[in-house]
Write a protein that holds these residues in place. Structure first.
Motif, PDB file in Angstrom:
ATOM      1  N   GLU A 124       7.233   3.382   1.184  1.00 25.95           N
ATOM      2  CA  GLU A 124       6.542   3.327   2.478  1.00 25.95           C
ATOM      3  C   GLU A 124       5.052   3.085   2.288  1.00 25.95           C
ATOM      4  N   ASN A 126       3.652   1.526  -0.231  1.00 24.27           N
ATOM      5  CA  ASN A 126       3.474   0.132  -0.636  1.00 24.27           C
ATOM      6  C   ASN A 126       3.606  -0.799   0.573  1.00 24.27           C
ATOM      7  N   GLU A 127       4.600  -0.513   1.450  1.00 21.90           N
ATOM      8  CA  GLU A 127       4.764  -1.331   2.644  1.00 21.90           C
ATOM      9  C   GLU A 127       3.548  -1.230   3.550  1.00 21.90           C
ATOM     10  N   ARG A 128       3.029  -0.021   3.708  1.00 20.95           N
ATOM     11  CA  ARG A 128       1.816   0.141   4.524  1.00 20.95           C
ATOM     12  C   ARG A 128       0.651  -0.640   3.922  1.00 20.95           C
ATOM     13  N   GLN A 129       0.550  -0.553   2.595  1.00 18.90           N
ATOM     14  CA  GLN A 129      -0.546  -1.257   1.929  1.00 18.90           C
ATOM     15  C   GLN A 129      -0.376  -2.770   2.121  1.00 18.90           C
ATOM     16  N   LEU A 130       0.869  -3.271   1.990  1.00 26.26           N
ATOM     17  CA  LEU A 130       1.113  -4.701   2.210  1.00 26.26           C
ATOM     18  C   LEU A 130       0.786  -5.094   3.648  1.00 26.26           C
ATOM     19  N   GLN A 131       1.216  -4.247   4.600  1.00 23.96           N
ATOM     20  CA  GLN A 131       0.908  -4.539   5.999  1.00 23.96           C
ATOM     21  C   GLN A 131      -0.594  -4.541   6.237  1.00 23.96           C
ATOM     22  N   THR A 132      -1.267  -3.558   5.619  1.00 23.26           N
ATOM     23  CA  THR A 132      -2.723  -3.500   5.769  1.00 23.26           C
ATOM     24  C   THR A 132      -3.369  -4.742   5.170  1.00 23.26           C
ATOM     25  N   GLU A 133      -2.885  -5.154   3.994  1.00 25.70           N
ATOM     26  CA  GLU A 133      -3.438  -6.353   3.360  1.00 25.70           C
ATOM     27  C   GLU A 133      -3.149  -7.595   4.209  1.00 25.70           C
ATOM     28  N   LYS A 134      -1.916  -7.668   4.773  1.00 29.85           N
ATOM     29  CA  LYS A 134      -1.583  -8.795   5.644  1.00 29.85           C
ATOM     30  C   LYS A 134      -2.475  -8.796   6.863  1.00 29.85           C
ATOM     31  N   LEU A 135      -2.662  -7.602   7.452  1.00 27.22           N
ATOM     32  CA  LEU A 135      -3.540  -7.518   8.624  1.00 27.22           C
ATOM     33  C   LEU A 135      -4.963  -7.922   8.281  1.00 27.22           C
TER      34      LEU A 135
END
Length: 187
Positions: A124, A126-135
């Motif tokens: 979770e 890592n997914e948040r970090q990926l979402q944050t990076e995507k954002l």
């Protein structure tokens, strides 16, 4: 009893009078009052002397308590002792062994669950970090697109302003030429 004073009667088992010399005398001093004293002694022993009855009851109580109840209590204590020894020798070690086995199994399961939760939490995160990076990347891209749009709008505005200025100049020239033509025709 004599008429001259009070004499306490203490009966004895032989039925003798408490009067002096062991001889029984009536109120006048004769020896004929022996049956009365005997009857008084019997009445006293039946009504007021409870020692034989109490002693019988005491013997019965002691017999019941010591012989019957004591044996019952000894059996109960023996059973308790045997139960305690069985519990100490067999039941307690089995319970301890089962407890350690179950606790070890529970500990193992808890460790597995803890590892799974850590993996889920890491996933979770890592997914948040990926979402944050995507954002952040999307925001950076939108900012770049916005800046490009604003520049394009400025350049389009400059082009439109320049065309407007040229058109205004052409119109001014056209109107000026029309005024000259009109002035030629009107004169």
């Amino acid at each position: 009893m004599s008429s001259g004073g009070s004499v306490t009667l203490s009966p004895s088992k032989t039925g003798e009078s408490p009067l002096s010399g062991g001889k029984k005398r009536d109120s006048l001093g004769s020896v004929s009052s022996h049956p009365i004293l005997k009857d008084v002694g019997e009445i006293y022993s039946r009504l007021l002397d409870h020692r034989p009855v109490i002693q019988g009851e005491i013997r019965y109580f002691v017999k019941e308590f010591e012989e019957k109840r004591c044996l019952r209590e000894v059996r109960v204590l023996e059973n308790l002792k045997n139960t305690t020894f069985d519990a100490n020798d067999q039941t307690l070690p089995k319970c301890e062994q089962m407890m350690h086995g179950n606790l070890n199994e529970a500990l193992r399961r808890l460790q597995v669950a803890n590892e799974m939760m850590n993996r889920v939490q890491q996933r979770e995160q890592n997914e948040r970090q990926l979402q944050t990076e995507k954002l952040m990347a999307g925001e950076t891209q939108r900012i770049a697109l916005w800046e490009e749009f604003v520049k394009e709008q400025h350049s389009l505005k400059a082009v439109v302003d320049e065309e407007h200025t040229k058109a205004m100049e052409r119109l001014k020239e056209q109107y000026a030429s029309m005024e000259k033509d009109l002035a030629k025709h009107t004169l």
